[in-house]
Design an enzyme around this catalytic site. Structure first.
Site, PDB file in Angstrom:
ATOM      1  CE1 TYR A   1      -3.321   2.940   1.154  1.00  0.00           C
ATOM      2  CE2 TYR A   1      -1.761   3.280   2.941  1.00  0.00           C
ATOM      3  CZ  TYR A   1      -2.841   3.707   2.202  1.00  0.00           C
ATOM      4  OH  TYR A   1      -3.451   4.896   2.519  1.00  0.00           O
TER       5      TYR A   1
ATOM      6  CE  LYS B   1      -2.301   6.976  -0.651  1.00  0.00           C
ATOM      7  NZ  LYS B   1      -3.581   7.417  -1.294  1.00  0.00           N
TER       8      LYS B   1
HETATM    9  N1  LIG Z   1      -8.015   6.201   6.492  1.00  0.00           N
HETATM   10  C1  LIG Z   1      -6.803   6.640   6.813  1.00  0.00           C
HETATM   11  O1  LIG Z   1      -6.395   6.596   7.977  1.00  0.00           O
HETATM   12  C2  LIG Z   1      -5.925   7.240   5.767  1.00  0.00           C
HETATM   13  C3  LIG Z   1      -6.303   7.290   4.436  1.00  0.00           C
HETATM   14  N2  LIG Z   1      -5.478   7.876   3.512  1.00  0.00           N
HETATM   15  C4  LIG Z   1      -5.899   7.952   2.099  1.00  0.00           C
HETATM   16  O2  LIG Z   1      -7.159   8.600   2.061  1.00  0.00           O
HETATM   17  C5  LIG Z   1      -7.899   8.140   0.936  1.00  0.00           C
HETATM   18  C6  LIG Z   1      -9.304   7.778   1.381  1.00  0.00           C
HETATM   19  O3  LIG Z   1      -9.223   6.739   2.342  1.00  0.00           O
HETATM   20  P1  LIG Z   1     -10.511   6.196   3.101  1.00  0.00           P
HETATM   21  O4  LIG Z   1     -11.624   7.118   2.905  1.00  0.00           O
HETATM   22  O5  LIG Z   1     -10.043   5.820   4.436  1.00  0.00           O
HETATM   23  O6  LIG Z   1     -10.770   4.847   2.289  1.00  0.00           O
HETATM   24  P2  LIG Z   1     -12.126   4.180   1.798  1.00  0.00           P
HETATM   25  O7  LIG Z   1     -11.803   2.764   1.483  1.00  0.00           O
HETATM   26  O8  LIG Z   1     -13.236   4.442   2.736  1.00  0.00           O
HETATM   27  O9  LIG Z   1     -12.426   4.980   0.447  1.00  0.00           O
HETATM   28  C7  LIG Z   1     -11.782   4.704  -0.765  1.00  0.00           C
HETATM   29  C8  LIG Z   1     -12.811   4.735  -1.882  1.00  0.00           C
HETATM   30  O10 LIG Z   1     -12.130   4.466  -3.124  1.00  0.00           O
HETATM   31  C9  LIG Z   1     -12.981   3.677  -3.919  1.00  0.00           C
HETATM   32  N3  LIG Z   1     -12.212   2.945  -4.922  1.00  0.00           N
HETATM   33  C10 LIG Z   1     -11.285   1.995  -4.699  1.00  0.00           C
HETATM   34  N4  LIG Z   1     -10.838   1.520  -5.867  1.00  0.00           N
HETATM   35  C11 LIG Z   1     -11.481   2.191  -6.839  1.00  0.00           C
HETATM   36  C12 LIG Z   1     -11.442   2.135  -8.276  1.00  0.00           C
HETATM   37  N5  LIG Z   1     -10.658   1.275  -8.921  1.00  0.00           N
HETATM   38  N6  LIG Z   1     -12.226   2.992  -8.976  1.00  0.00           N
HETATM   39  C13 LIG Z   1     -13.056   3.847  -8.318  1.00  0.00           C
HETATM   40  N7  LIG Z   1     -13.141   3.937  -6.970  1.00  0.00           N
HETATM   41  C14 LIG Z   1     -12.368   3.113  -6.258  1.00  0.00           C
HETATM   42  C15 LIG Z   1     -13.649   2.730  -2.917  1.00  0.00           C
HETATM   43  O11 LIG Z   1     -14.834   2.144  -3.440  1.00  0.00           O
HETATM   44  C16 LIG Z   1     -13.894   3.654  -1.725  1.00  0.00           C
HETATM   45  O12 LIG Z   1     -15.188   4.213  -1.766  1.00  0.00           O
HETATM   46  C17 LIG Z   1      -7.098   7.002   0.329  1.00  0.00           C
HETATM   47  O13 LIG Z   1      -6.375   7.482  -0.768  1.00  0.00           O
HETATM   48  C18 LIG Z   1      -6.133   6.610   1.438  1.00  0.00           C
HETATM   49  O14 LIG Z   1      -4.939   6.098   0.909  1.00  0.00           O
HETATM   50  C19 LIG Z   1      -4.280   8.428   3.873  1.00  0.00           C
HETATM   51  C20 LIG Z   1      -3.858   8.403   5.164  1.00  0.00           C
HETATM   52  C21 LIG Z   1      -4.629   7.808   6.217  1.00  0.00           C
END
Ligand SMILES: NC(=O)C1=CN([C@@H]2O[C@H](COP(=O)(O)OP(=O)(O)OC[C@H]3O[C@@H](n4cnc5c(N)ncnc54)[C@H](O)[C@@H]3O)[C@@H](O)[C@H]2O)C=CC1
Ligand SMILES: CC(C)=CCC[C@@H](C)[C@H]1CC[C@H]2C3=C(CC[C@]12C)[C@@]1(C)CCC(=O)C[C@@H]1CC3
Length: 345
Positions: A144, A148
């Protein structure tokens, strides 16, 4: 002669808008008068003012209609870290991000804000008050993080002030809040299985946990400050609560708030890390025969037992960022939002 209509600066797209962070971002954008086009592989809600486009971001034909007449794009889609699927991370985070950039250029999008992660500099050893000039991890702790890093490089390198395509990356850390599908559910699941009795190491390691509304605030500030003459173009920004807390105090506050006991007994960090490494190797070797996902992965043990907190001075100075919700209030609002995860529910 036909004149080209410039997309409205109040029309934006959120790629990954069905996710935890994405949906909070969409809600705040609507509140601020934006109209929003959400692109995601799944649709998880409906809201007035939002147009949903369901598709895979790796497919330009799926993506382009969502970017029509949009001047600003937030890209916060990623496979969940827990999937640990190298092929999927490479396809979505690297190849998919190339498609996102190409599609933005084709659609005439002017600004792209990427949700990166502070983990892009984390190698499993202590980071205290890390600034954005730390080098990318040479040995990222998992696939991951590896993807990133590549994703952030692609987006920042695509910034071209002369052509008018402006990019910026937000690096949050440990996002938590209502509707989070990972942090609190994993914690409660571990507690319910009776595995939250132990503190890894001496329990003094400081970590950033960032309330989701602060992360959203950082994204919107970056988008609104992104102009061709601004110093933020092509740069990454840490966004945290600016209140590092002992990892085990945070876990205990959430657990106790939900009616579970706080962990009490200490285990040496190197012993737990070594065991987690062994389990991970075993899972890898046995993968063709049996599939099991250990709770204690080396990455999780490193996150639970080391210092990893980051300075957000750059965001304060250049974006005018200041956390809006304190850690105390964020934890209280989070605990309250999970009645179904309370002890005995
Ligand atoms: N949750 C955390 O603690 C952290 C998250 N991030 C980053 O923040 C961002 C959001 O994370 P979250 O909201 O926690 O994750 P999440 O899993 O809730 O949201 C990610 C969304 O991306 C969509 N997705 C995945 N693959 C896809 C594809 N091929 N085409 C279209 N949509 C797709 C999923 O369906 C989901 O709705 C990510 O980029 C993650 O790397 C960064 C640091 C910390
Ligand atoms: C600060 C930061 C980057 C947090 C990210 C969220 C997750 C990586 C954590 C959320 C719940 C955590 C957790 C553990 C590791 C890290 C998390 C998954 C343990 C598995 C660590 C070892 C234990 O004793 C149990 C913990 C359960 C909760």
């Amino acid at each position: 002669m036909a004149t080209r209509v410039r997309p409205s600066s109040k029309r934006c797209a959120v790629i990954g808008g069905s996710g935890f962070l994405g949906r909070h971002l969409v809600e705040k954008l609507l509140e601020r008068g934006y109209s929003v086009s959400v692109f995601d592989i799944r649709q998880s809600y409906e809201l007035p003012g939002v147009t949903f486009h369901q598709g895979d971001l790796c497919d330009e034909q799926d993506l382009l209609p969502a970017l029509k007449d949009v001047s600003l794009v937030f890209h916060c889609a990623s496979p969940a870290p827990a999937s640990d699927d190298r092929g999927l991370f490479e396809r979505v985070n690297i190849q998919g991000t190339r498609i996102v950039i190409q599609s933005c250029l084709k659609a005439g999008v002017q600004k792209l804000v990427l949700t990166s992660s502070a983990s892009v500099v984390f190698e499993g050893t202590d980071i205290k008050n890390g600034r954005e000039d730390l080098p990318y991890a040479r040995k990222p702790i998992d696939y991951y993080t590896e993807t990133k890093i590549q994703q952030e490089k692609l987006v920042l390198e695509a910034c071209d002030q002369e052509k008018g395509f402006l990019t910026v990356a937000i690096r949050p850390h440990g996002i938590f809040g209502p509707r989070d599908p990972q942090l609190v559910p994993i914690l409660v699941d571990t507690a319910r299985r009776g595995k939250m009795k132990f503190i890894i190491g001496d329990g003094t390691n400081l970590v950033d946990f960032t309330f989701v509304e602060n992360v959203v605030h950082g994204h919107i500030l970056a988008a609104e400050r992104l102009r061709s003459d601004s110093p933020i173009c092509g740069k990454p920004y840490h966004i945290t609560n600016d209140e590092p807390i002992k990892f085990w105090d945070f876990m205990s506050e959430v657990l106790v708030g939900l009616g579970y006991a706080a962990p009490r007994y200490h285990l040496p960090y190197s012993l737990v890390y070594g065991l987690a490494l062994l389990l991970w190797l075993l899972a890898l070797i046995l993968r063709p025969l049996v599939s099991f996902k250990p709770t204690f992965t080396p990455m999780r043990v490193a996150l639970a037992g080391t210092h990893h907190y980051y300075s957000c001075d750059r965001a304060k100075q250049e974006l005018g960022y200041k956390p809006l919700v304190s850690l105390k209030e964020g934890i209280a609002r989070t605990v309250e939002s999970y009645p179904h995860l309370r002890q005995g529910a």
